[in-house]
Design a protein around this motif. Sequence first.
Motif, PDB file in Angstrom:
ATOM      1  N   THR A   1      -0.012   5.364   0.135  1.00  0.00           N
ATOM      2  CA  THR A   1      -1.216   6.145   0.413  1.00  0.00           C
ATOM      3  C   THR A   1      -0.967   7.622   0.163  1.00  0.00           C
ATOM      4  O   THR A   1      -0.040   8.210   0.752  1.00  0.00           O
ATOM      5  CB  THR A   1      -1.660   5.912   1.877  1.00  0.00           C
ATOM      6  OG1 THR A   1      -1.615   4.507   2.146  1.00  0.00           O
ATOM      7  CG2 THR A   1      -3.063   6.427   2.111  1.00  0.00           C
ATOM      8  N   TYR A   2      -1.802   8.196  -0.698  1.00  0.00           N
ATOM      9  CA  TYR A   2      -1.637   9.610  -1.018  1.00  0.00           C
ATOM     10  C   TYR A   2      -1.988  10.456   0.209  1.00  0.00           C
ATOM     11  O   TYR A   2      -2.981  10.185   0.901  1.00  0.00           O
ATOM     12  CB  TYR A   2      -2.534   9.974  -2.209  1.00  0.00           C
ATOM     13  CG  TYR A   2      -2.246  11.352  -2.753  1.00  0.00           C
ATOM     14  CD1 TYR A   2      -0.971  11.683  -3.222  1.00  0.00           C
ATOM     15  CD2 TYR A   2      -3.237  12.328  -2.807  1.00  0.00           C
ATOM     16  CE1 TYR A   2      -0.700  12.947  -3.728  1.00  0.00           C
ATOM     17  CE2 TYR A   2      -2.971  13.592  -3.317  1.00  0.00           C
ATOM     18  CZ  TYR A   2      -1.696  13.889  -3.772  1.00  0.00           C
ATOM     19  OH  TYR A   2      -1.426  15.142  -4.272  1.00  0.00           O
TER      20      TYR A   2
ATOM     21  N   GLU B   1      -5.760   0.414  -2.847  1.00  0.00           N
ATOM     22  CA  GLU B   1      -5.373  -0.074  -4.178  1.00  0.00           C
ATOM     23  C   GLU B   1      -3.968  -0.639  -4.079  1.00  0.00           C
ATOM     24  O   GLU B   1      -3.021   0.017  -4.540  1.00  0.00           O
ATOM     25  CB  GLU B   1      -5.293   1.087  -5.183  1.00  0.00           C
ATOM     26  CG  GLU B   1      -6.569   1.678  -5.664  1.00  0.00           C
ATOM     27  CD  GLU B   1      -6.300   2.835  -6.636  1.00  0.00           C
ATOM     28  OE1 GLU B   1      -6.054   2.577  -7.824  1.00  0.00           O
ATOM     29  OE2 GLU B   1      -6.318   3.988  -6.185  1.00  0.00           O
TER      30      GLU B   1
ATOM     31  N   PRO C   1     -11.082   6.541  -0.215  1.00  0.00           N
ATOM     32  CA  PRO C   1     -10.004   7.423  -0.676  1.00  0.00           C
ATOM     33  C   PRO C   1     -10.542   8.481  -1.641  1.00  0.00           C
ATOM     34  O   PRO C   1     -11.396   8.173  -2.471  1.00  0.00           O
ATOM     35  CB  PRO C   1      -9.034   6.477  -1.382  1.00  0.00           C
ATOM     36  CG  PRO C   1      -9.561   5.109  -1.218  1.00  0.00           C
ATOM     37  CD  PRO C   1     -10.892   5.136  -0.561  1.00  0.00           C
TER      38      PRO C   1
ATOM     39  N   PRO D   1      -7.501   8.717  -6.411  1.00  0.00           N
ATOM     40  CA  PRO D   1      -7.043   7.384  -6.813  1.00  0.00           C
ATOM     41  C   PRO D   1      -5.529   7.352  -7.053  1.00  0.00           C
ATOM     42  O   PRO D   1      -4.909   8.399  -7.284  1.00  0.00           O
ATOM     43  CB  PRO D   1      -7.818   7.117  -8.115  1.00  0.00           C
ATOM     44  CG  PRO D   1      -8.492   8.380  -8.491  1.00  0.00           C
ATOM     45  CD  PRO D   1      -8.368   9.368  -7.384  1.00  0.00           C
ATOM     46  N   LEU D   2      -4.978   6.145  -7.009  1.00  0.00           N
ATOM     47  CA  LEU D   2      -3.521   5.996  -7.032  1.00  0.00           C
ATOM     48  C   LEU D   2      -2.845   6.621  -8.262  1.00  0.00           C
ATOM     49  O   LEU D   2      -1.843   7.327  -8.137  1.00  0.00           O
ATOM     50  CB  LEU D   2      -3.158   4.504  -6.933  1.00  0.00           C
ATOM     51  CG  LEU D   2      -1.700   4.241  -6.624  1.00  0.00           C
ATOM     52  CD1 LEU D   2      -1.330   4.671  -5.211  1.00  0.00           C
ATOM     53  CD2 LEU D   2      -1.360   2.770  -6.815  1.00  0.00           C
TER      54      LEU D   2
ATOM     55  N   ALA E   1      -2.756  10.265  -8.061  1.00  0.00           N
ATOM     56  CA  ALA E   1      -1.851  10.650  -6.971  1.00  0.00           C
ATOM     57  C   ALA E   1      -0.394  10.590  -7.444  1.00  0.00           C
ATOM     58  O   ALA E   1       0.414  11.463  -7.113  1.00  0.00           O
ATOM     59  CB  ALA E   1      -2.066   9.712  -5.789  1.00  0.00           C
TER      60      ALA E   1
ATOM     61  N   THR F   1      -5.601   3.604   3.931  1.00  0.00           N
ATOM     62  CA  THR F   1      -4.727   3.398   2.772  1.00  0.00           C
ATOM     63  C   THR F   1      -5.440   3.907   1.519  1.00  0.00           C
ATOM     64  O   THR F   1      -6.572   4.368   1.588  1.00  0.00           O
ATOM     65  CB  THR F   1      -4.421   1.899   2.557  1.00  0.00           C
ATOM     66  OG1 THR F   1      -5.615   1.288   2.043  1.00  0.00           O
ATOM     67  CG2 THR F   1      -4.007   1.201   3.833  1.00  0.00           C
ATOM     68  N   ASN F   2      -4.776   3.769   0.381  1.00  0.00           N
ATOM     69  CA  ASN F   2      -5.421   4.138  -0.888  1.00  0.00           C
ATOM     70  C   ASN F   2      -6.394   3.054  -1.349  1.00  0.00           C
ATOM     71  O   ASN F   2      -7.098   3.212  -2.342  1.00  0.00           O
ATOM     72  CB  ASN F   2      -4.364   4.382  -1.970  1.00  0.00           C
ATOM     73  CG  ASN F   2      -4.401   5.804  -2.463  1.00  0.00           C
ATOM     74  OD1 ASN F   2      -3.873   6.687  -1.781  1.00  0.00           O
ATOM     75  ND2 ASN F   2      -5.041   6.054  -3.592  1.00  0.00           N
TER      76      ASN F   2
ATOM     77  N   ASP G   1       0.847  -1.207   0.000  1.00  0.00           N
ATOM     78  CA  ASP G   1       0.000   0.000   0.000  1.00  0.00           C
ATOM     79  C   ASP G   1       0.867   1.235   0.000  1.00  0.00           C
ATOM     80  O   ASP G   1       1.770   1.368   0.848  1.00  0.00           O
ATOM     81  CB  ASP G   1      -0.834   0.061   1.302  1.00  0.00           C
ATOM     82  CG  ASP G   1      -2.094  -0.760   1.228  1.00  0.00           C
ATOM     83  OD1 ASP G   1      -2.730  -0.765   0.162  1.00  0.00           O
ATOM     84  OD2 ASP G   1      -2.443  -1.399   2.240  1.00  0.00           O
TER      85      ASP G   1
ATOM     86  N   ASN H   1      -5.479  11.556   1.136  1.00  0.00           N
ATOM     87  CA  ASN H   1      -6.369  10.508   1.646  1.00  0.00           C
ATOM     88  C   ASN H   1      -6.111  10.267   3.140  1.00  0.00           C
ATOM     89  O   ASN H   1      -7.051  10.014   3.904  1.00  0.00           O
ATOM     90  CB  ASN H   1      -6.181   9.217   0.849  1.00  0.00           C
ATOM     91  CG  ASN H   1      -6.599   9.391  -0.595  1.00  0.00           C
ATOM     92  OD1 ASN H   1      -7.518  10.170  -0.884  1.00  0.00           O
ATOM     93  ND2 ASN H   1      -5.932   8.712  -1.518  1.00  0.00           N
TER      94      ASN H   1
END
Length: 345
Positions: free
Chosen positions: A210-211, A243, A323, A326-327, A330, A240-241, A208, A214
């Motif tokens: 995480t931005y 994702e 979140p 999204p990843l 980010a 976490t994100n 993971d 978020n």
Amino acid sequence: MATRTRPSSKRCAVIGGSGFLGRHLVERLVDRGYTVNVFDIRQAYELPGVMFHQGDLCDRQALLLALKEVSVVFHCASPAPASDDRALFQRVNIDGTRTVIQACHEAGVQKLILTSSASVVFEGTDIKNGREDLPYAKKPIDYYTETKIVQEKLVLEACSKEKGFLTVAIRPHGIFGPRDPQLVPILVDTARRGKMKFIIGDGSNLVDFTYVENVVHGHILAAEHLKADSPLCGQAYHITNDEPVRFWDFMSQILEGLGYSAPRYHLPYTLVYGIALLLWLMALVLRPLIRIKPTFTPMRVALAGTHHYYSCARAKKDMGYQPLVPLQEAIVRTVESYPHLRKGA
Ligand SMILES: NC(=O)c1ccc[n+]([C@@H]2O[C@H](COP(=O)([O-])OP(=O)(O)OC[C@H]3O[C@@H](n4cnc5c(N)ncnc54)[C@H](O)[C@@H]3O)[C@@H](O)[C@H]2O)c1
Ligand SMILES: CC(C)CCC[C@@H](C)[C@H]1CC[C@H]2C3=C(CC[C@]12C)[C@@]1(C)CC[C@H](O)[C@@](C)(C(=O)O)[C@@H]1CC3
């Protein structure tokens, strides 16, 4: 003892508010109409509507000034995880957190939101979709993790509906985003020194990242949902994100986005971990004579070569967490925020 006036629920303090996460949190809180006091050993910026209090969180009197009339405290101060200064971690994360709790009681603070870390359950071996009921690491991987565990326990055990003092811990994992002082800068520094050519293990391990926005969102939701009748009291939450991504895909995307080559050659995990352990031991033995800081520490190798991703189902259920960024978006935002780290810059 500080004089008590009824605190406003929109008046909060961010301990560690000059740091990477802390500053993003302060900015969003101001956007949401909170009045914010920042408490930190350094003042890194100025912002309208934010009052800075410079001091060490181990200093109760200094803290009390920053907590006056405050109802919500976010505690996101910590020494840098890369430090190997055990006494500093003990003093700030453990003794300092006791002081924070005591100062909150004295100042009449109603809610304390701790930034913990998902690493409190990580022992260097695979964690797949780990939930909050995993036991704390019995053999924490470093002093940072060891003291984050004690810190989280102290804060959660301090939760008391009778005393009107509610606590919750947020466990983010691998925070990244604009102004992050460690993940991208360390990665680029490693690439510039020609050491990012190798993939540790087969490259399929999921992690993971995480931005930061978020993580901030999770903290604010926690503060706003923490009530005497809510399930959040005295609990920890993974943020976490949601994702999980292959560790090496994530690193490669950041590196290529900044103009560097992605790592290509594979090295066996156990070999690299063994070498990192040896270097760490050598650095320890030679410490009285010379200070060596190896790039590949056992902690970094373990993080780079194992699965470690966490379920945030509990945060979704209890506080409606989803979140916000999204990843992929980010990663783009993060890469764009580091023009000075581009190859050739
Ligand atoms: N960065 C990550 O990937 C990550 C992941 C999980 C959890 N966390 C946790 O999030 C929190 C914030 O991390 P960050 O990445 O923003 O770190 P950071 O180093 O950018 O910020 C920490 C802040 O704490 C302040 N501080 C340190 N010692 C202090 C003291 N004695 N008194 C007052 N202030 C003090 C520092 O000056 C700094 O501004 C930490 O608790 C960390 O353990 C970080
Ligand atoms: C040289 C290496 C093979 C690759 C370099 C990347 C490395 C700098 C980052 C990759 C994962 C990151 C990470 C943290 C620091 C930077 C990395 C090692 C972390 C240890 C920072 C503290 C957090 O609390 C953390 C333990 C967490 O739980 O999120 C971080 C885990 C990931």
